[in-house]
Write a protein that holds these residues in place. Structure first.
Motif, short mmCIF file in Angstrom:
data_model
loop_
_atom_site.label_atom_id
_atom_site.label_comp_id
_atom_site.label_asym_id
_atom_site.label_seq_id
_atom_site.Cartn_x
_atom_site.Cartn_y
_atom_site.Cartn_z
N LEU A 129 45.06 41.55 23.73
CA LEU A 129 45.70 42.18 24.88
C LEU A 129 47.12 41.64 25.11
O LEU A 129 47.75 42.00 26.10
CB LEU A 129 44.86 41.94 26.14
N GLU A 186 47.64 38.93 34.60
CA GLU A 186 47.62 40.26 33.98
C GLU A 186 46.41 40.43 33.05
O GLU A 186 45.73 41.46 33.08
CB GLU A 186 48.91 40.45 33.18
N LYS A 190 41.83 42.34 33.02
CA LYS A 190 41.52 43.30 31.95
C LYS A 190 40.23 42.91 31.22
O LYS A 190 39.59 43.76 30.60
CB LYS A 190 42.68 43.38 30.96
#
Length: 319
Positions: A129, A186, A190
């Motif tokens: 990611l 961030e 996810k």
């Protein structure tokens, strides 16, 4: 301790808290963890001690404190062999105890002890990611040297997963850690994981006036320096007459003297104007007007720091 008081104590002498409302919600919980990571890197100095002050404030607010000794990360960052780094780490841990973080109230954790299969798989997952460019940008203020290698890209991803692995609700660090912390906020959601509240501590200028106090640069005041060494280092410090901005001696007065005292007593002979008892605002005013000699300021800051660091110095001497 009520939430407003806790927030005031925790946020003192910080650059930013991301996000303050999230921190307020955490303060309502019975179980909460705050972590900070340190690479084993020689002497523990007043830059590190500023961070420890905030960890103690978090501890007072009910957080369990975890100090992550990033020996494996330091190895990836070219700081030495694991054997050398572990020796430094053992000394660093004693320094943290000397600053008031005891084993009874603080958990000290070696990064090399956390290399479980689950952790490694999570690092791999997080790496899918994260672009190489983003990882390298996160390391801009941390990496050692100009050569870019795979380890440099792996380091921030490992740190992101350290936050989850340690079950940390709050991540604390200097401003050089900001990009990695933002990467954590961030990437972790996810993966269906909690994003940490991030608390960023200012970087103290080195005694030579450079941007950062650093053991590798030799521009530091160590927490176990002798009174003679403290006085010598302060006497040699960058402290231009009349200059307020980026003045490391005034900065040390701000973070370590005025943090605990309303006024600072400057002792000087009558022929040079006699003693002065000044608030920080008054000090900055007369120094900017060149009404206070740099050596009078240096002598005073030395005297206070010698007293402030006496408990840590005695702890280390008695090991």
């Amino acid at each position: 301790m009520d939430i407003d008081t806790a927030i005031e104590n925790i946020s003192r002498n910080t650059v930013e808290i991301i996000e303050i409302d999230e921190l307020k919600e955490l303060l309502k919980k019975d179980e909460k963890v705050a972590y900070v990571g340190f690479e084993p890197s020689g002497k523990i100095h007043l830059g590190h001690a500023l961070t420890i002050k905030r960890m103690k404030a978090l501890q007072d607010a009910g957080f369990k404190i975890k100090i992550f000794i990033a020996n494996l990360h330091a190895y990836l960052n070219g700081k030495g062999t694991l054997e050398e780094l572990n020796e430094t780490a053992a000394y660093n841990i004693e320094c943290f105890k000397a600053l008031g973080l005891s084993e009874e109230t603080t958990e000290f954790i070696y990064g090399s002890d956390r290399m479980t299969p689950e952790y490694i798989v999570n690092v791999f997952h997080a790496s899918t990611l994260t672009t190489i460019q983003r990882a390298q940008r996160s390391m801009a203020q941390i990496s050692r040297g100009d050569a870019h290698n795979v380890a440099e890209a792996l380091y921030p991803i490992m740190q992101v997963m350290d936050i989850h692995d340690l079950k940390a609700n709050v991540a604390v660090g200097g401003m050089e850690q900001r990009k990695i912390h933002m990467l954590a906020r961030e990437v972790l959601p996810k993966l269906g994981l909690e994003a940490p509240v991030c608390i960023h501590i200012p970087l103290i200028h080195g005694t030579d006036g450079s941007d950062k106090m650093s053991s590798s640069k030799g521009n530091f005041i160590a927490i176990d320096d002798s009174p003679k060494d403290i006085k010598n280092k302060i006497n040699k410090s960058f402290c231009p007459t009349g200059v307020i901005e980026d003045n490391p001696v005034l900065e040390l007065a701000h973070y370590y003297i005025y943090d605990e005292n309303e006024t600072m007593l400057i002792e000087r002979p009558e022929k040079f104007g006699g003693n002065l008892e000044l608030t920080e605002e008054e000090l900055l005013d007369i120094y900017a007007k060149e009404e206070l000699h740099p050596m009078d300021l240096k002598n005073t800051v030395s005297k206070y720091l010698i007293d402030i660091l006496a408990p840590a110095r005695e702890y280390m001497e008695n090991l």
